[in-house]
Design a protein around this motif. Structure first.
Motif, mmCIF file in Angstrom:
data_model
loop_
_atom_site.group_PDB
_atom_site.id
_atom_site.type_symbol
_atom_site.label_atom_id
_atom_site.label_comp_id
_atom_site.label_asym_id
_atom_site.label_seq_id
_atom_site.Cartn_x
_atom_site.Cartn_y
_atom_site.Cartn_z
ATOM 1 N N ASN A 107 50.312 38.070 48.661
ATOM 2 C CA ASN A 107 51.146 36.878 48.448
ATOM 3 C C ASN A 107 50.307 35.599 48.490
ATOM 4 O O ASN A 107 50.828 34.516 48.220
ATOM 5 N N ASP A 108 49.042 35.723 48.845
ATOM 6 C CA ASP A 108 48.135 34.584 48.969
ATOM 7 C C ASP A 108 47.282 34.497 47.698
ATOM 8 O O ASP A 108 46.193 35.069 47.618
ATOM 9 N N LEU A 109 47.785 33.773 46.699
ATOM 10 C CA LEU A 109 47.095 33.701 45.420
ATOM 11 C C LEU A 109 45.733 33.027 45.550
ATOM 12 O O LEU A 109 44.769 33.411 44.874
ATOM 13 N N GLY A 110 45.636 32.042 46.435
ATOM 14 C CA GLY A 110 44.361 31.367 46.631
ATOM 15 C C GLY A 110 43.300 32.333 47.129
ATOM 16 O O GLY A 110 42.159 32.341 46.646
ATOM 17 N N LYS A 111 43.660 33.186 48.082
ATOM 18 C CA LYS A 111 42.712 34.172 48.591
ATOM 19 C C LYS A 111 42.328 35.151 47.490
ATOM 20 O O LYS A 111 41.157 35.523 47.337
ATOM 21 N N ALA A 112 43.317 35.573 46.705
ATOM 22 C CA ALA A 112 43.036 36.513 45.622
ATOM 23 C C ALA A 112 42.036 35.927 44.637
ATOM 24 O O ALA A 112 41.079 36.599 44.223
ATOM 25 N N LEU A 113 42.233 34.663 44.254
ATOM 26 C CA LEU A 113 41.340 34.044 43.279
ATOM 27 C C LEU A 113 39.938 33.848 43.836
ATOM 28 O O LEU A 113 38.957 33.846 43.073
ATOM 29 N N ARG A 114 39.811 33.711 45.152
ATOM 30 C CA ARG A 114 38.481 33.630 45.753
ATOM 31 C C ARG A 114 37.809 34.996 45.802
ATOM 32 O O ARG A 114 36.583 35.102 45.723
ATOM 33 N N MET A 115 38.606 36.049 45.915
ATOM 34 C CA MET A 115 38.048 37.392 46.013
ATOM 35 C C MET A 115 37.707 37.993 44.647
ATOM 36 O O MET A 115 36.794 38.823 44.537
ATOM 37 N N VAL A 116 38.425 37.584 43.599
ATOM 38 C CA VAL A 116 38.229 38.177 42.275
ATOM 39 C C VAL A 116 36.771 38.143 41.817
ATOM 40 O O VAL A 116 36.241 39.162 41.332
ATOM 41 N N PRO A 117 36.051 37.022 41.941
ATOM 42 C CA PRO A 117 34.653 37.022 41.465
ATOM 43 C C PRO A 117 33.744 38.000 42.204
ATOM 44 O O PRO A 117 32.681 38.360 41.691
ATOM 45 N N ALA A 118 34.139 38.428 43.384
ATOM 46 C CA ALA A 118 33.311 39.333 44.172
ATOM 47 C C ALA A 118 33.557 40.797 43.853
ATOM 48 O O ALA A 118 32.879 41.675 44.393
ATOM 49 N N ILE A 119 34.512 41.092 42.977
ATOM 50 C CA ILE A 119 34.857 42.473 42.651
ATOM 51 C C ILE A 119 34.133 42.886 41.380
ATOM 52 O O ILE A 119 34.202 42.206 40.353
#
Length: 495
Positions: A434-446
């Protein structure tokens, strides 16, 4: 609960002698060898197809080169209009094509209708729009002028030639359409080699392509075993291969292509895709996401998730609710419109999955649900949930390509990213939060060619798709496909 009746035209099609599709017509193979097509829901042989030989390969390549000479000169709008007409014909023949597909692949009828036909038509219309939008650039060189002369330059996008499309058995229509549309809209011709397990629907679509106005020779279909694909890739008359399938086979195809005069290769391969559920996700929504990510079409999707990482505080609740949901699935005939879960596509794959269950037990993994074959005719496998002991367990590292979801708990976001990136593959992944900000920070690391957030598996023709690392080379969809199907030519002029 009962099966829908097969349409008369489907029954007639299945009874037909199935040859090869070369130069715009069905022709008999030079080979006397045939391959049986088996309905995985019943175990019954429903048709025989030709097992093409070297003479057939030569004939198809000759036809495709003649077709290329004609089609590459066609007006861009003409190419686009043919794809639009083919999309209309797919929809007009929707039920016939869906039933043929379900009979050969075991795909439940709703998926055959919605994905194999409806989505295929949608992709055709998207690609048709690119026909009139392929373009180069105008450039101004920096060459010095000695006697008042000037320079200008421009680039052209030209079709590469004859494309070889090698199509897997899991989505034999939709993936074939991706390759067919990419080739045709750029002015290439194509020879499609479908899987020997699911060759029938494409033979019917080839007939519809001629009805749509595609000139003879631009699309050819060769059925047969792996030797057919190898022969096409290594043939001096082909210029590009587009392969979708397993990682080991894709690596072999890539090597063959490079060894055959640097034939271009687009390789859309599998992997061991991960889905990570952050601590804030509602348990019921997590279970919905797991079923979407891992169990659609019995998990037989290259981008499907097989590795599931759930926060330790939620793992027990998620597994309990998932077990309950899977136990209530209506498992049955794929021609029954009430069926929610059908068979896997062929017996060899069923036995492979059984081997993974044996391996999981040998490694003392906990089987939460399933872990067996279903005792009924056909290739049925229980939807299975496994709790692993460590990231090194076999079921967290080898692609099963089936309805097996393997879980491991994690404790921190950093650990989650490390678990998701473990291994050599990089086709797809998903984050659920539910935390879109966290998701967008994690996406580049995947490390994955596609990362979904709060969704998994769904594709759109406008969004490029393909793998990184060992999961492939090149991209489908969007505008990215254009580079793989065209050659860039530079022109310089002095005046």
């Amino acid at each position: 609960m009962s099966d829908i009746p097969l349409l008369p035209q489907v029954e007639a099609f299945l009874r037909r002698p199935h040859g090869l599709f070369i130069d715009g017509v069905n022709v008999r193979s030079h080979s006397s060898q045939t391959l049986a097509v088996t309905n995985p829901a019943t175990g019954q042989v429903i048709a025989q197809v030709a097992d093409a030989d070297l003479a057939d390969i030569d004939a198809a390549v000759d036809s495709a080169n003649r077709g290329f000479q004609l089609w590459s000169q066609a007006a861009p709008a003409t190419r686009g209009n043919v794809l639009l007409k083919l999309a209309d014909l797919l929809e007009r023949n929707r039920e016939e094509l869906a039933q043929i597909e379900t009979c050969q692949s075991g795909k439940i009828i709703q998926i055959s209708r919605a994905f194999e036909v409806d989505q295929a038509a949608h992709f055709l219309r998207y690609y048709a729009g690119w026909a009139t939008k392929l373009s180069g650039q105008t450039l101004t060189p920096s060459l010095p002028s000695f006697n008042g002369e000037r320079y200008t330059a421009f680039t052209l996008r030209e079709p590469v030639g004859v494309v070889v499309g090698i199509v897997p058995w899991n989505f034999s229509t939709m993936i074939a359409i991706w390759k067919l549309a990419s080739a045709l809209v750029t002015g290439c011709s194509i020879i499609i080699k479908p899987s020997e397990f699911t060759p029938l629907t494409l033979l019917r679509i080839a007939e519809l392509a001629i009805e749509a106005g595609l000139p003879a020779g631009v699309l050819n279909v060769l059925t047969g075993g792996g030797h057919v694909g190898k022969g096409l890739v290594e043939h001096p008359g082909t210029h590009k291969v587009s392969f979708t399938g397993s990682v080991p086979t894709g690596i072999a195809v890539g090597r063959s292509a490079m060894g055959a005069g640097l034939t271009r290769a687009t390789l859309e391969l599998g992997g061991k895709n991960a889905a990570g559920f952050l601590r804030d996700v509602d348990v019921d929504k997590a279970v919905d996401g797991i079923i979407e990510a891992g169990f659609l079409h019995s998990g037989q999707i290259c981008a499907a998730a097989e590795r599931f990482f759930v926060h330790r505080s939620q793992i027990d609740a998620v597994l309990e609710k998932l077990k309950l949901r899977l136990s209530r699935l209506n498992i049955g005939s794929p021609l029954d419109e009430h069926t929610e879960f059908g068979p896997v596509t062929h017996h060899q794959h069923q036995l492979k999955l059984l081997g993974y269950f044996t391996q999981a037990r040998a490694e003392n993994n906990t089987i939460i649900h399933g872990g067996t074959l279903i005792d009924r005719p056909g290739c049925y496998v229980e939807p299975t949930v496994i709790l692993a002991n460590s990231i090194n367990d076999t079921l967290l590292n080898e692609e099963t390509f089936g309805p097996i979801a393997t879980f491991l708990p994690y404790d921190s976001d950093e650990e989650l990213l490390a678990l998701m990136n473990n291994g050599p593959y990089g086709l797809s992944a998903s984050l659920w939060t539910n935390d879109l900000g966290k998701a967008l920070r994690m996406v580049p690391a995947i490390h994955a060619g596609t990362v979904w957030v709060n969704m998994h598996t769904l594709l759109d023709p406008a969004v490029p798709f393909g793998g990184s690392r060992s999961s492939g080379i090149g991209r489908e969809f969007g505008s990215a496909f254009i580079e793989d199907y065209t050659e860039l030519k530079s022109v310089m002029i002095r005046y």
